[in-house]
Motif scaffolding. Sequence first.
Motif, PDB file in Angstrom:
ATOM      1  N   VAL A  33       0.621  -1.225   0.135  1.00  0.00           N
ATOM      2  CA  VAL A  33       0.117   0.021  -0.134  1.00  0.00           C
ATOM      3  C   VAL A  33       0.828   1.008   0.045  1.00  0.00           C
ATOM      4  O   VAL A  33       0.580   2.150  -0.655  1.00  0.00           O
ATOM      5  N   GLN A  34       1.970   1.154   0.871  1.00  0.00           N
ATOM      6  CA  GLN A  34       2.802   2.314   0.937  1.00  0.00           C
ATOM      7  C   GLN A  34       3.522   2.641  -0.590  1.00  0.00           C
ATOM      8  O   GLN A  34       3.882   3.623  -0.939  1.00  0.00           O
ATOM      9  N   GLU A  35       3.965   1.665  -1.276  1.00  0.00           N
ATOM     10  CA  GLU A  35       4.470   1.664  -2.733  1.00  0.00           C
ATOM     11  C   GLU A  35       3.517   2.254  -3.476  1.00  0.00           C
ATOM     12  O   GLU A  35       3.992   3.115  -4.393  1.00  0.00           O
ATOM     13  N   GLU A  36       2.392   1.600  -3.352  1.00  0.00           N
ATOM     14  CA  GLU A  36       1.361   2.250  -4.298  1.00  0.00           C
ATOM     15  C   GLU A  36       1.123   3.814  -4.166  1.00  0.00           C
ATOM     16  O   GLU A  36       0.807   4.525  -5.097  1.00  0.00           O
ATOM     17  N   ARG A  37       0.983   4.128  -2.856  1.00  0.00           N
ATOM     18  CA  ARG A  37       0.829   5.611  -2.535  1.00  0.00           C
ATOM     19  C   ARG A  37       1.647   6.441  -3.139  1.00  0.00           C
ATOM     20  O   ARG A  37       1.603   7.721  -3.622  1.00  0.00           O
ATOM     21  N   GLN A  38       3.047   6.001  -3.124  1.00  0.00           N
ATOM     22  CA  GLN A  38       4.217   6.567  -3.676  1.00  0.00           C
ATOM     23  C   GLN A  38       4.196   6.867  -5.085  1.00  0.00           C
ATOM     24  O   GLN A  38       4.241   7.868  -5.734  1.00  0.00           O
ATOM     25  N   SER A  39       3.608   5.756  -5.855  1.00  0.00           N
ATOM     26  CA  SER A  39       3.408   5.772  -7.256  1.00  0.00           C
ATOM     27  C   SER A  39       2.409   6.794  -7.497  1.00  0.00           C
ATOM     28  O   SER A  39       2.508   7.554  -8.726  1.00  0.00           O
ATOM     29  N   ILE A  40       1.400   7.013  -6.958  1.00  0.00           N
ATOM     30  CA  ILE A  40       0.270   7.891  -7.094  1.00  0.00           C
ATOM     31  C   ILE A  40       0.769   9.342  -6.804  1.00  0.00           C
ATOM     32  O   ILE A  40       0.405  10.169  -7.505  1.00  0.00           O
ATOM     33  N   ARG A  41       1.634   9.751  -5.906  1.00  0.00           N
ATOM     34  CA  ARG A  41       2.181  10.831  -5.535  1.00  0.00           C
ATOM     35  C   ARG A  41       3.154  11.369  -6.868  1.00  0.00           C
ATOM     36  O   ARG A  41       3.012  12.178  -7.213  1.00  0.00           O
ATOM     37  N   ARG A  44       0.829  12.203  -9.570  1.00  0.00           N
ATOM     38  CA  ARG A  44       0.214  13.511  -9.475  1.00  0.00           C
ATOM     39  C   ARG A  44       0.951  14.677  -9.804  1.00  0.00           C
ATOM     40  O   ARG A  44       0.762  15.643 -10.381  1.00  0.00           O
TER      41      ARG A  44
END
Length: 110
Positions: A33-41, A44
Motif C-alpha cells: 500500500v505504501q509503494e502504491e501511494r508513492q506511485s500515485i504521488r 500527480r
Amino acid sequence: MKKDSGFSFIEIMISLVIFSATVSIIIPAIVKVQEERQSIREERLAEEIIQLVMYRTYVEKVPFLKEVHVKHGVTYSINVSETPNLDGLCISWEGENRREYERCLYKQKK
C-alpha cells in the motif's frame, strides 16, 4: 486449595501463533500500500508538471525544448508527441518501484 488464575502455557502459545500469522499477512500488505501511494504521488506530480509545460507552450507561446525535471529524487522527461490531428506532450519517468510510466496530454490542432 489451588487457585486457577491466569492463562495456561498452551493458551498463550496458541495466541502467539495466531498473532504471528496475522502479522505475517498484514506487514507485506502495508508495504505494498505504501509503494502504491508513492506511485500515485509521483503520477500527480507528473500531471502537474505536464500541465504547467502545456500551459507555457500553448498559451504563453514559450518555445518548447525537451525538458527534464527532477523532483523528490525522480527524473521526469517531457517529449513532444504529434499525430495528424493532435499536438501533445508526453511525460515519462521511472518510479521508485522501478516501473516505467508515461502520461500524455493532447490538444486539438487548428
